[in-house]
Scaffold this motif. Structure first.
Motif, PDB file in Angstrom:
ATOM      1  N   ILE A  30      73.325  86.219  41.044  1.00  0.00           N
ATOM      2  CA  ILE A  30      73.692  84.841  40.686  1.00  0.00           C
ATOM      3  C   ILE A  30      72.917  84.401  39.441  1.00  0.00           C
ATOM      4  O   ILE A  30      73.477  83.801  38.521  1.00  0.00           O
ATOM      5  CB  ILE A  30      73.461  83.889  41.883  1.00  0.00           C
ATOM      6  N   THR A  31      71.617  84.731  39.398  1.00  0.00           N
ATOM      7  CA  THR A  31      70.808  84.368  38.221  1.00  0.00           C
ATOM      8  C   THR A  31      71.403  85.009  36.968  1.00  0.00           C
ATOM      9  O   THR A  31      71.532  84.364  35.921  1.00  0.00           O
ATOM     10  CB  THR A  31      69.343  84.818  38.420  1.00  0.00           C
ATOM     11  N   GLN A  34      74.728  83.309  35.993  1.00  0.00           N
ATOM     12  CA  GLN A  34      74.544  81.976  35.396  1.00  0.00           C
ATOM     13  C   GLN A  34      74.327  82.052  33.890  1.00  0.00           C
ATOM     14  O   GLN A  34      74.469  81.049  33.209  1.00  0.00           O
ATOM     15  CB  GLN A  34      73.389  81.247  36.101  1.00  0.00           C
ATOM     16  N   VAL A  39      78.207  79.207  37.991  1.00  0.00           N
ATOM     17  CA  VAL A  39      78.443  79.827  39.302  1.00  0.00           C
ATOM     18  C   VAL A  39      78.682  78.698  40.306  1.00  0.00           C
ATOM     19  O   VAL A  39      77.777  77.930  40.632  1.00  0.00           O
ATOM     20  CB  VAL A  39      77.267  80.723  39.728  1.00  0.00           C
ATOM     21  N   GLU A  42      76.589  78.775  43.987  1.00  0.00           N
ATOM     22  CA  GLU A  42      75.190  79.212  43.862  1.00  0.00           C
ATOM     23  C   GLU A  42      74.434  79.083  45.186  1.00  0.00           C
ATOM     24  O   GLU A  42      73.398  79.720  45.383  1.00  0.00           O
ATOM     25  CB  GLU A  42      74.464  78.462  42.737  1.00  0.00           C
TER      26      GLU A  42
END
Ligand SMILES: O=c1[nH]c(=O)n([C@H]2C[C@H](O)[C@@H](COP(=O)(O)O)O2)cc1CO
Length: 144
Positions: A30-31, A34, A39, A42
């Motif tokens: 996810i990081t 982004q 996202v 998240e």
């Protein structure tokens, strides 16, 4: 004056009630995602789902309605499918029906095989098999 580029809306799918064993991997993915867009989901990378958007306080109907709206409106779905999840499988079935772009991520160091419903399905042709998250991100970079 040039118009600012629209950020891609990314629906990250990963197991919640199916089991949180891969949470640290979801967080890293996810990081990374982004850096590529917004996202929408998240919360899937949160240690405590109550932290960000009060996920635990939402009713299941609220969660389903919100996620369906995000699923239909996103630009791309990135699904980590190593840990089997009914919810992720359901989301992917809908994605196929509405012809939404999907990128699948599956780790090859677990001794398990990904479901043939995904690997045998021409809609899910964009597949990344990886061991290290950094490798998955490099491959995502080439696709996004
Ligand atoms: O609280 C939730 N919030 C939520 O966004 N989901 C969605 C997003 C995930 O990609 C997927 C996870 O499904 P499951 O919980 O069956 O593992 O469903 C699922 C739940 C719980 O089922």
């Amino acid at each position: 004056m040039s118009t600012p580029e629209k950020k891609a809306r990314i629906y990250f799918a990963g197991s919640i009630r199916g089991g949180r064993e891969d949470l640290e991997i979801y967080k890293e993915l996810i990081t990374y995602l982004q850096t590529k867009g917004t996202v929408l989901t998240e919360h899937i990378g949160l240690d405590d789902l109550d932290d960000l958007n009060k996920e635990k306080k939402r009713t299941d109907v609220d969660i389903w309605e919100r996620d369906m709206e995000w699923l239909y409106s996103c630009d791309v779905i990135v699904a980590e499918v190593t840990r089997p999840s009914l919810g992720v499988g359901y989301e992917l079935g809908i994605a196929e029906k509405i012809r939404k772009r999907v990128i699948l991520l599956f780790r090859d160091d677990t001794g398990k095989q990904c479901s043939a419903m995904l690997t045998g399905n021409a809609h899910f042709k964009e597949r990344i098999t990886y061991t290290k998250v950094a490798t998955a991100c490099e491959q995502l970079d080439a696709l996004l």
